[in-house]
Motif scaffolding. Structure first.
Motif, PDB file in Angstrom:
ATOM      1  N   GLY A 246     -19.871  -8.222 -34.609  1.00  0.00           N
ATOM      2  CA  GLY A 246     -19.142  -7.251 -35.432  1.00  0.00           C
ATOM      3  C   GLY A 246     -19.693  -5.851 -35.249  1.00  0.00           C
ATOM      4  O   GLY A 246     -18.946  -4.872 -35.149  1.00  0.00           O
TER       5      GLY A 246
ATOM      6  N   ASN B 221     -14.060 -10.462 -38.892  1.00  0.00           N
ATOM      7  CA  ASN B 221     -15.120 -11.017 -38.042  1.00  0.00           C
ATOM      8  C   ASN B 221     -16.221 -11.749 -38.823  1.00  0.00           C
ATOM      9  O   ASN B 221     -16.890 -12.612 -38.253  1.00  0.00           O
ATOM     10  CB  ASN B 221     -15.738  -9.876 -37.225  1.00  0.00           C
ATOM     11  CG  ASN B 221     -17.014 -10.293 -36.531  1.00  0.00           C
ATOM     12  OD1 ASN B 221     -16.979 -10.995 -35.522  1.00  0.00           O
ATOM     13  ND2 ASN B 221     -18.164  -9.897 -37.077  1.00  0.00           N
TER      14      ASN B 221
ATOM     15  N   THR C  33     -11.863 -12.951 -35.305  1.00  0.00           N
ATOM     16  CA  THR C  33     -12.848 -13.563 -34.420  1.00  0.00           C
ATOM     17  C   THR C  33     -12.739 -15.087 -34.500  1.00  0.00           C
ATOM     18  O   THR C  33     -13.029 -15.692 -35.530  1.00  0.00           O
ATOM     19  CB  THR C  33     -14.284 -13.128 -34.783  1.00  0.00           C
ATOM     20  OG1 THR C  33     -14.348 -11.698 -34.744  1.00  0.00           O
ATOM     21  CG2 THR C  33     -15.283 -13.689 -33.776  1.00  0.00           C
TER      22      THR C  33
END
Ligand SMILES: NC(=O)c1ccc[n+]([C@@H]2O[C@H](COP(=O)([O-])OP(=O)(O)OC[C@H]3O[C@@H](n4cnc5c(N)ncnc54)[C@H](OP(=O)(O)O)[C@@H]3O)[C@@H](O)[C@H]2O)c1
Length: 250
Positions: free
Chosen positions: A20, A93, A143
């Motif tokens: 991230g 994420n 993600t």
């Protein structure tokens, strides 16, 4: 890197460290105003200070996404306000990696994994995507992981949460794409980070065509590409970033 996100605003969850942070760094370097977030104020504020020293625009908002929907909504409110009333790019994420035999994982860890890995992304998107759709433009990047494509011992719970995130990517592409909001996922292979998978799993990446595990910073250019106008025709895709491990081995 050419500045392709000038004037854009971005909220990247789980951006105090690891993948991230790398995505936040790359987006800031590409000209976006980025809000970083995570639980650790000290680490988050240090990251923002480093970005500002490098001449980029960044802010930090503390959030514990294990607290569920209220925490996600508070984060969205604070980020939107710091970003001038508009989040153009949302990167879902933040994630934890619960591992172990299925029979050993308790209900608390089960709920925590779904809350941090899936529920926070769901309610951040629910809060921010409609405004993007109303403006006719926006980008959401989730993600995922290669664990969605290959079974790993001890990864049942984690893999299920990542499968959910990649599934949401497709559903949201259908729901928000026609309004100009592009939703895609990045599915990394094992990369050494703060809460890395085991050395054994990271090491397994050496059998990939690329011959090595990924580096944290290698996710940045892909995130910038997906966030930018060069990816105007890219909707509902999951980009596997694993040196080729999922599809071919040495
Ligand atoms: N590393 C890999 O091999 C790999 C492979 C595929 C996918 N992924 C995925 O990539 C994402 C990032 O992982 P990483 O490897 O970069 O891990 P990392 O370095 O541990 O980063 C995790 C980030 O999430 C934040 N976070 C953790 N729990 C949180 C919570 N309760 N509330 C808010 N933020 C929280 C952490 O900040 P604080 O600790 O300050 O809260 C940190 O910023 C995850 O979704 C992971 O599943 C990783």
């Amino acid at each position: 890197m050419s500045a392709r996100l000038d004037g854009r605003t971005a909220l990247v969850t789980g951006s105090t460290t690891g993948l991230g942070r790398a995505m936040a760094d790359a987006m800031a370097a590409a000209g976006a105003h980025v809000v970083l977030t995570g639980r650790s104020k000290e680490v988050g504020e240090r990251a923002v200070a480093e970005l500002r020293e490098a001449g980029h625009t960044a802010d930090y908002v503390a959030a514990d996404l294990a607290e569920g929907r209220p925490a996600a909504l508070r984060l969205a409110d604070e980020a939107e306000s710091l970003l001038g009333g508009r989040v153009d790019i949302l990167v879902n994420n933040a994630g934890i990696v619960p591992v172990g035999p299925t029979a050993d994982l308790d209900e608390e860890l089960y709920d925590r994994a779904w809350t941090v890995n899936v529920k926070s992304a769901f309610f951040l998107t629910a809060r921010l995507a409609p405004a993007m759709a109303a403006r006719g433009a926006g980008v959401i990047i989730n993600t995922g992981s290669i664990v969605v494509r290959h079974g790993f011992v001890g990864s049942a719970l984690y893999s299920a949460t990542k499968a959910a995130i990649e599934s949401l990517t497709m559903s949201w592409a259908a729901e928000f794409g026609p309004s100009g909001v592009r939703v895609n996922a990045i599915a990394p292979g094992f990369v050494a980070t703060e809460t890395s998978p085991s050395e054994r799993l990271v090491g397994a990446m050496t059998t990939a065509p690329a011959g090595r595990p990924g580096r944290v910073e290698e996710i940045g250019p892909l995130a910038v590409y997906l966030a930018g106008d060069d990816a105007a025709y890219v909707h509902g895709a999951s980009f596997v970033l694993d040196g080729g491990w999922t599809t071919a081995r040495r």
